[in-house]
Design an enzyme around this catalytic site. Structure first.
Site, mmCIF file in Angstrom:
data_model
loop_
_atom_site.group_PDB
_atom_site.id
_atom_site.type_symbol
_atom_site.label_atom_id
_atom_site.label_comp_id
_atom_site.label_asym_id
_atom_site.label_seq_id
_atom_site.Cartn_x
_atom_site.Cartn_y
_atom_site.Cartn_z
ATOM 1 N N ARG A 101 3.303 19.066 -15.570
ATOM 2 C CA ARG A 101 3.362 20.126 -14.573
ATOM 3 C C ARG A 101 4.661 20.869 -14.846
ATOM 4 O O ARG A 101 5.624 20.275 -15.344
ATOM 5 C CB ARG A 101 3.436 19.542 -13.149
ATOM 6 C CG ARG A 101 2.104 19.137 -12.560
ATOM 7 C CD ARG A 101 2.255 18.594 -11.152
ATOM 8 N NE ARG A 101 3.224 17.518 -11.100
ATOM 9 C CZ ARG A 101 4.469 17.653 -10.673
ATOM 10 N NH1 ARG A 101 4.919 18.822 -10.234
ATOM 11 N NH2 ARG A 101 5.286 16.627 -10.667
ATOM 12 N N LYS B 10 0.491 7.495 -21.096
ATOM 13 C CA LYS B 10 -0.533 6.449 -21.184
ATOM 14 C C LYS B 10 -1.875 7.036 -21.598
ATOM 15 O O LYS B 10 -2.621 6.438 -22.370
ATOM 16 C CB LYS B 10 -0.654 5.739 -19.828
ATOM 17 C CG LYS B 10 0.626 5.011 -19.426
ATOM 18 C CD LYS B 10 0.460 4.203 -18.151
ATOM 19 C CE LYS B 10 1.700 3.325 -17.946
ATOM 20 N NZ LYS B 10 1.619 2.472 -16.762
ATOM 21 N N ASP C 65 24.363 -18.663 23.536
ATOM 22 C CA ASP C 65 25.303 -18.191 22.511
ATOM 23 C C ASP C 65 25.663 -16.740 22.855
ATOM 24 O O ASP C 65 24.919 -16.057 23.558
ATOM 25 C CB ASP C 65 24.616 -18.291 21.137
ATOM 26 C CG ASP C 65 25.347 -17.507 20.079
ATOM 27 O OD1 ASP C 65 26.555 -17.727 19.925
ATOM 28 O OD2 ASP C 65 24.707 -16.668 19.397
ATOM 29 N N ASP D 233 21.512 -17.187 17.688
ATOM 30 C CA ASP D 233 20.974 -16.450 16.531
ATOM 31 C C ASP D 233 21.446 -17.016 15.197
ATOM 32 O O ASP D 233 20.973 -16.612 14.143
ATOM 33 C CB ASP D 233 21.443 -14.995 16.585
ATOM 34 C CG ASP D 233 22.935 -14.884 16.321
ATOM 35 O OD1 ASP D 233 23.700 -15.561 17.032
ATOM 36 O OD2 ASP D 233 23.328 -14.172 15.384
HETATM 37 P P1 ADP Z 1 3.039 14.048 -12.391
HETATM 38 O O1 ADP Z 1 2.347 13.131 -11.497
HETATM 39 O O2 ADP Z 1 4.487 14.182 -12.122
HETATM 40 O O3 ADP Z 1 2.402 15.387 -12.489
HETATM 41 P P2 ADP Z 1 1.948 12.360 -14.523
HETATM 42 O O4 ADP Z 1 2.129 12.479 -15.985
HETATM 43 O O5 ADP Z 1 2.143 11.021 -13.963
HETATM 44 O O6 ADP Z 1 2.953 13.421 -13.862
HETATM 45 O O7 ADP Z 1 0.501 12.810 -14.110
HETATM 46 C C1 ADP Z 1 -0.053 14.016 -14.499
HETATM 47 C C2 ADP Z 1 -1.544 13.903 -14.335
HETATM 48 O O8 ADP Z 1 -2.087 15.205 -14.279
HETATM 49 C C3 ADP Z 1 -2.205 13.198 -15.498
HETATM 50 O O9 ADP Z 1 -3.156 12.302 -15.014
HETATM 51 C C4 ADP Z 1 -2.836 14.312 -16.287
HETATM 52 O O10 ADP Z 1 -4.053 13.958 -16.889
HETATM 53 C C5 ADP Z 1 -3.084 15.369 -15.253
HETATM 54 N N1 ADP Z 1 -2.929 16.679 -15.900
HETATM 55 C C6 ADP Z 1 -1.850 17.106 -16.508
HETATM 56 N N2 ADP Z 1 -2.065 18.330 -17.000
HETATM 57 C C7 ADP Z 1 -3.287 18.673 -16.698
HETATM 58 C C8 ADP Z 1 -4.066 19.830 -16.918
HETATM 59 N N3 ADP Z 1 -3.603 20.873 -17.573
HETATM 60 N N4 ADP Z 1 -5.290 19.838 -16.433
HETATM 61 C C9 ADP Z 1 -5.762 18.789 -15.778
HETATM 62 N N5 ADP Z 1 -5.074 17.684 -15.539
HETATM 63 C C10 ADP Z 1 -3.840 17.615 -15.985
HETATM 64 C C1 G6P Z 2 3.595 13.890 -8.417
HETATM 65 C C2 G6P Z 2 3.679 13.361 -7.020
HETATM 66 C C3 G6P Z 2 2.361 13.520 -6.283
HETATM 67 C C4 G6P Z 2 1.896 14.951 -6.365
HETATM 68 C C5 G6P Z 2 1.852 15.412 -7.817
HETATM 69 C C6 G6P Z 2 1.456 16.856 -7.944
HETATM 70 O O1 G6P Z 2 2.744 13.092 -9.133
HETATM 71 O O2 G6P Z 2 4.060 12.010 -7.046
HETATM 72 O O3 G6P Z 2 2.476 13.150 -4.933
HETATM 73 O O4 G6P Z 2 0.627 15.080 -5.781
HETATM 74 O O5 G6P Z 2 3.118 15.222 -8.410
HETATM 75 O O6 G6P Z 2 2.250 17.672 -7.146
HETATM 76 P P1 G6P Z 2 1.659 18.561 -5.965
HETATM 77 O O7 G6P Z 2 2.863 19.081 -5.279
HETATM 78 O O8 G6P Z 2 0.840 19.599 -6.625
HETATM 79 O O9 G6P Z 2 0.835 17.697 -5.071
#
Ligand code: ADP
Ligand code: G6P
Length: 734
Positions: A280, A386, A506, A687
């Protein structure tokens, strides 16, 4: 059997309305993607926000929205635009997110954000209470809802509540800067079980609980009133099969446009390597730094120009938050500048996508890229790492992963890097590009086996199992019975029927709470009134029994003519008379021990020595809790070696170590008093460890009560000093 209710801000789908039609699109982010697999396999209800504000939702579509969510096993909490602003964009993402990811300078401490956060958390809690029963299991997720566990607990004291934090929990030094740190901790402690991705986050949390709330923590159990809250780490896994199967099917399916493009790139330059980064668009992910590091790499090893391409997929996120807008601009500019400066006719070093792609496109990218390069500056877990490994069905591919991601703890076979170290990253990229296939396969075999075993389902089951075990642990560990209203009624009845009563009370931690300065914990008016009433009752002998010195107790209570035993049993005063010695004790040893305690005071800021007539106490309530415990155990060793076979012993009290004559303790003193008359109601309450002597030595027919929820020889326990007063008020009315 009850159902499981999952609750998070983000639901697994986001609703959008276009041309009066409702669309459900999958949510991005680790929480939603991970929990989606758990949810789809079971009988759970998932409560969350639909992604639409009230203002964006025409009334006539209300029912359709509920129906659309129901199809996914979900129910909504409605939020208006002002609530989304203060709760989601505000407190969640402008206060907590930056703070918990160690971006202190981005954290905004706005009272309005906090108030809206509280109100919206209450909305979520109300939705749970409305949709659940006592025997349901509630699983609350993430930093947007940290107050919910306590809010639900208030209404449903018996329900099992679990909480999982998907982001890091920062060190105490960072967390304590939050103005509402107490409220946040108390909110979380409404849970029975609190889970984190890694042991480090767990450790930081426990440290804050001890330091900020002053609660007792033993290993990973927190003792609070009448409850034990368990804290543990559960590293979240992925739906391994889903990613593996998608990768296996990928070759059989018709090619997407993206895949065509990737293939044509590969065909035109067969010896170039594709390096992938997916996140993200978030400052915690280190995207801008990664681009800089890429430029550094190309400068350090120019021979790789035209031989590598970096694909950056940045998914739009939280775009109303100023820091995200700035980051967007920064990344746009960086990519533009670098591509502008070093592209050639045949080669663009960076392909940059700023959009959310569908699942299939994600698989295209994972399976086609030779290297995944993920460099978060802080990341609770990072599931992308992962997922990349899971899709490598032929076991090739190299993962370069930041040490600052939670997943790095479990992915040792990846090439781990420090995202701030450009030199190391440049060398690691070179190593990844040249890594022999056998080495790639050996590393990925380990990684895949672990990911397959500890997948998201196992993760969720482990959490649920711990939550269930947790409830039974509470019942078995403590044999003392709670002084419930029913028990209290029975005690009161006995009290009323008794012909001759004897009470041992106490003081510190029982009749009065603890104070930083023990001299300031003086009795309040309410306590005097209460003790007067009991003391004036016919056939009632009341004793205050304490480790305190006779001067202090003389000042506080002598004029009240209460009976008193002080210094654990050295002195006694009855009915306002001067203190007399109850036990013959010697004090010569004090000269020898005093300098030792003083040297510990010098080395332990916040600790001090209390000198009584025949004992010395080293208090460490006001020291750093970990440091204090460490010093206390050190002092214990030193003292024991010094006192040898002398007639003195060391008592471990509540944040105090007391050195005193061995033949003195509260149990011995209480039993001596008991022998003076024929009592048919004997009551003792305290306590501390020092009160355990009373609980042990008084006859079985006595009513013994421990204050607090710790192991005890007492028959009953009450939660806190407030409950002690309630109990004594009943006696006072006899
Ligand atoms: P965060 O939770 O901070 O966003 P993570 O890497 O733990 O980071 O999780 C990201 C999740 O969002 C992953 O399961 C991934 O597959 C999904 N994801 C990331 N980019 C995209 C995308 N462009 N479209 C759909 N799913 C996405
Ligand atoms: C991280 C946070 C989640 C959140 C996700 C996406 O994984 O731990 O709680 O849902 O980011 O962020 P958003 O603000 O779009 O929910």
């Amino acid at each position: 059997m009850g159902k499981t209710i999952i609750i998070s801000n983000r639901l697994p789908v986001q609703l959008q309305i276009s041309n009066g039609k409702i669309n459900a699109v999958p949510s991005v982010g680790g929480l939603a993607t991970g929990m989606k697999s758990v949810h789809s396999g079971g009988e759970s209800l998932w409560i969350g926000w639909s992604g639409l504000t009230d203002e964006e939702t025409p009334h006539e579509l209300d029912q359709n929205i509920d129906d659309a969510l129901k199809e996914h096993g979900c129910a909504k909490v409605s939020l208006n635009a002002q609530e989304v602003e203060g709760f989601y964009f505000g407190f969640s993402n402008r206060t907590i997110w930056p703070l918990f990811h160690y971006f202190m300078e981005y954290s905004e401490f706005e009272l309005d954000f906090w108030n809206t956060y509280k109100a919206v958390n209450q909305k979520f809690a109300d939705a749970i209470i409305e949709k659940s029963n006592d025997d349901d299991t509630i699983w609350v997720h993430d930093y947007q809802l940290m107050l919910v566990p306590q809010m639900v607990r208030e209404k449903r004291p018996k329900t099992s509540i679990g909480f999982f934090l998907h982001i890091p929990f920062p060190s105490y030094e960072i967390f304590r800067t939050l103005p509402w740190r107490r409220e946040v901790l108390e909110g979380l402690l409404g849970s029975d079980l609190i889970g984190f991705h890694t042991y480090d986050y767990e450790r930081h949390f426990l440290s804050s609980v001890r330091r900020i709330l002053g609660l007792e923590v033993s290993f990973n159990d927190i003792f609070m009133d009448n409850r034990v809250i368990k804290v543990d780490s559960f590293p979240m896994g992925i739906d391994y099969r889903k990613f593996k199967n998608a990768a296996l099917d990928h070759d059989k399916n018709q090619k997407s446009d993206l895949q065509e493009r990737l293939d044509s790139h590969k065909a035109s330059a067969p010896d170039t390597k594709l390096i992938l980064s997916i996140d993200r668009l978030d400052y915690s992910k280190g995207i801008a730094k990664r681009i800089n590091a890429f430029e550094y790499f190309l400068n350090k090893y120019p021979e790789y120009k035209e031989k590598v391409r970096l694909i950056i997929l940045a998914v739009p996120s939280r775009s109303n938050v100023p820091q995200y807008q700035l980051l967007k601009r920064e990344v746009d500019e960086l990519v533009g500048r670098i591509n502008g400066e070093i592209s050639t006719v045949n080669w663009t070093p960076i392909w940059y996508f700023y959009r959310s792609l569908g699942f299939e496109s994600l698989i295209d990218l994972y399976t086609t890229s030779d290297i995944a390069w993920l460099t978060p500056l802080r990341d609770g877990m990072n599931l992308v790492a992962k997922e990349y490994i899971a899709t490598r069905t032929d076991k090739t591919g190299v993962l370069i992963l930041s040490e600052m991601a939670g997943s790095a703890y479990e992915m040792n076979e990846a090439l781990l890097i420090n995202p701030n170290n450009f030199e190391q990253q440049a060398d690691t990229l070179k190593r990844a590009i040249n890594m022999p296939e056998e080495e790639q396969m050996a590393r990925n075999t380990f990684l895949q086996n672990r990911l397959e075993r500890y997948n998201v389902e196992v993760w969720a089951n482990e959490f649920m199992k711990a939550l269930k075990q947790k409830s039974s642990v509470v019942r078995n560990t403590f044999v003392a019975k709670k002084v419930s209203d029913g028990v209290l009624q029975k005690m009161n009845k006995k009290y009323n029927q008794a012909k001759k009563r004897l009470l041992f009370l106490d003081y510190d931690g029982t009749l009065a709470g603890f104070h930083k300065d023990p001299q300031k914990a003086s009795p309040d008016d309410e306590l005097y009134v209460l003790l007067d009433k009991i003391n004036n009752q016919e056939n009632t002998t009341l004793f205050l029994i304490s480790g305190r010195d006779k001067q202090t107790f003389g000042r506080w209570f002598l004029h009240k003519r209460y009976n008193m035993i002080v210094e654990h049993g050295v002195w006694i005063s009855k009915n306002g008379q001067d203190f007399k010695m109850l036990e013959k004790v010697k004090g010569e040893w004090m000269e020898k021990i005093r300098p030792v305690l003083e040297s510990f005071v010098d080395r332990t800021p916040g600790s001090f020595v209390e000198e009584k007539n025949y004992s010395l106490a080293w208090h460490y309530r006001n020291t750093d809790p970990d440091f204090g415990e460490k010093r206390a155990s050190e002092l214990g060793t030193v003292l024991r070696s010094l006192i040898g076979n002398d007639d003195i012993s060391v008592l471990n009290g509540n944040k105090v170590m007391e050195v005193k004559s061995s033949n003195v303790n509260k149990g011995r003193a209480a039993v001596r008093i008991l022998g003076e008359e024929d009592y048919d109601f004997v009551f003792a309450i305290g306590d501390d460890w020092t009160d355990e002597y009373m609980f042990q030595e008084l006859p079985d027919t006595s009513i013994t009560v421990k204050v607090g929820f710790q192991k005890t020889q007492a028959k009953y326990y009450v939660e806190n000093t407030k409950r002690v007063r309630e109990l004594l008020k009943q006696f006072a009315q006899a």
